[in-house]
Scaffold this motif. Structure first.
Motif, short mmCIF file in Angstrom:
data_model
loop_
_atom_site.label_atom_id
_atom_site.label_comp_id
_atom_site.label_asym_id
_atom_site.label_seq_id
_atom_site.Cartn_x
_atom_site.Cartn_y
_atom_site.Cartn_z
N UNK A 124 0.86 -1.14 0.16
CA UNK A 124 0.19 -0.03 -0.12
C UNK A 124 0.84 1.21 -0.17
N UNK B 288 -3.20 -0.11 -11.72
CA UNK B 288 -4.09 0.44 -10.57
C UNK B 288 -4.05 1.85 -10.03
N UNK C 121 -5.68 3.92 -13.08
CA UNK C 121 -7.25 3.98 -12.71
C UNK C 121 -7.50 4.87 -11.76
N UNK D 236 -7.10 8.27 -13.12
CA UNK D 236 -8.05 8.74 -14.18
C UNK D 236 -9.62 9.11 -13.41
N UNK D 237 -10.05 8.25 -12.42
CA UNK D 237 -10.94 8.70 -11.51
C UNK D 237 -10.81 10.03 -11.07
N UNK E 242 -6.53 10.05 -19.02
CA UNK E 242 -7.54 9.37 -19.42
C UNK E 242 -6.93 8.37 -20.37
N UNK E 243 -7.36 6.97 -20.20
CA UNK E 243 -6.82 5.82 -20.86
C UNK E 243 -7.80 5.60 -22.01
#
Lengths: 240, 240
Positions: free
Chosen positions: B17, B60, B63, B66-67, B72-73
DNA sequence: TATTGGCTTGTTGTGCACAACATCATTCCC
DNA sequence: GGGAATGATGTTGTGCACAACAAGCCAATA
């Protein structure tokens, strides 16, 4: 062949993101409706089998839900639905109260006739609910009402944040109510109060004053949390 | 063996983490500092090689970024840094203005002596910056100052949301400034204004009125955006 | 020469197998 | 008989190979 290529494009490329959103919303609604109650373990393989995909795209959804605070993945243990306590949600409610007022201030959108029809239809659903109380249907109506209200602002970041905070807090109601001794009466009371709130807000929208909508919504959220707190303190922990 | 097990645990489980957070923060800072300018393509394999992991953990992080709206993928194309325009950021700034005031209202924390020292140290950095202007160092100081201010509230959801919105908007300054004709003078002006803001806020904190801090911060954010807008309209698009 | 078709190349998305890890039951030793 | 070590079992995290997809290049043809 050109057509086939187009079809492939629609079912896989655009469909990929659609599928992602579909799985995400499905799981989020389930968690919100306590179909996946707090502390339940979600197995990635089960979800993968249910949605007919591999674990990989499922994990993308779980990562997002974990970022939203609805899940928590622990290596070697599982992916568990986060537990919620009313005390730790006080800060979120305080923030929601402030944001509710902002919806009427920042880039408000006067709803067109179609939207107004949606609001009136939801008010009708509330009336039905008063005559025939049902906790699940109440929760769903509450959710739909929130999304309608959220559509009153054009400020997209505000919409997104409000939505996120809503899904962090909405579960606490069903959870608290379910362990309340006089469950049925509490539900009926809350539904009546909710029906009045919807009626008030729809009236304010018809007048065209969205700032008043924000004020009403603000006070209702605050009072709702106060009632919740009172109920939670009045019932012994069920430590089920 | 017991010790070895502990070490393994620290480097893999908790380290997992931590590593995730480290990569996430690194990339976020780079995007914010325009080390990865808008529209740049980030190759997952390159990042994987740089951080000595596989593509999977990198994805991960991507992502999540991007959120947050920083990446942007697009399937088959690449993962590109999102472009930012001042017009589309107006809503975010409107929201930031409101949230800035909330930091002094919702669960404010009076800083202890250690925190006060941090604030004074940052003020000293500002003074140095006035004497020796540097855009990158300015951006970094601005970022550190934001985090210090964000620590003035105990409302964790508010902190998280403010942070997210900050990283969505902070890039626009460097981007706008870099294509401004009188770049150096603009930097010097902004640094002087920023130094005054920090001095004002530190003074308000010393007095102990965190609500005033919120008001100052609010007006400064609003004025900063207004200046940005003025500069952006005054310079022809470089369409580089 | 312009255009269109296929092809090559490079990227992200997916599936699968394995490693790392936690938990629980079992068994062995004191 | 009790306690601790140890293995079995199930879970998420990781690495890797391949599929799906987009874009640019190049050649063939009208």
């Amino acid at each position: 062949m050109e057509i086939a290529h187009r079809l492939d494009g629609e079912t896989s490329e655009k469909g990929a993101r659609e599928r992602f959103d579909r799985i995400y919303r499905t799981l989020r609604t389930r968690i919100c409706m306590l179909d996946h109650p707090p502390l339940e373990r979600l197995r990635e393989e089960d979800l993968a089998a249910e949605f007919n995909v591999s674990r990989t795209p499922i994990r993308r959804v779980l990562v997002k839900l974990e970022a939203e605070g609805l899940l928590r993945s622990v290596h070697g243990v599982g992916t568990i639905v986060t537990d919620i306590e009313i005390d730790s949600l006080e800060q979120v409610y305080q923030l929601r109260v402030e944001l509710a007022e902002l919806i009427g201030k920042l880039s408000p959108i006067m709803p067109g006739e179609a939207r107004m029809a949606d609001f009136r239809a939801l008010l009708a659903r509330c009336d039905d609910l008063v005559r025939q109380p049902d906790p699940r249907e109440f929760a769903r109506t509450n959710m739909d009402f929130f999304h309608l209200l959220n559509g009153l602002t054009a400020n997209e970041p505000l919409r997104e944040i409000s939505e996120r905070l809503y899904y962090q807090t909405s579960r606490i109601w069903l959870k608290t109510a379910s362990r309340f001794s006089r469950f049925t009466e509490m539900i009926e009371d809350e539904i009546r109060i909710f029906q009045r709130e919807v009626a008030d807000i729809v009236a304010a929208i018809e007048i065209g004053d969205l700032e008043v909508v924000g004020h009403i919504r603000r006070s209702h959220i605050a009072m709702s949390f106060a009632r919740l707190r009172k109920h939670a303190s009045g019932v012994a922990p069920a430590n089920e």
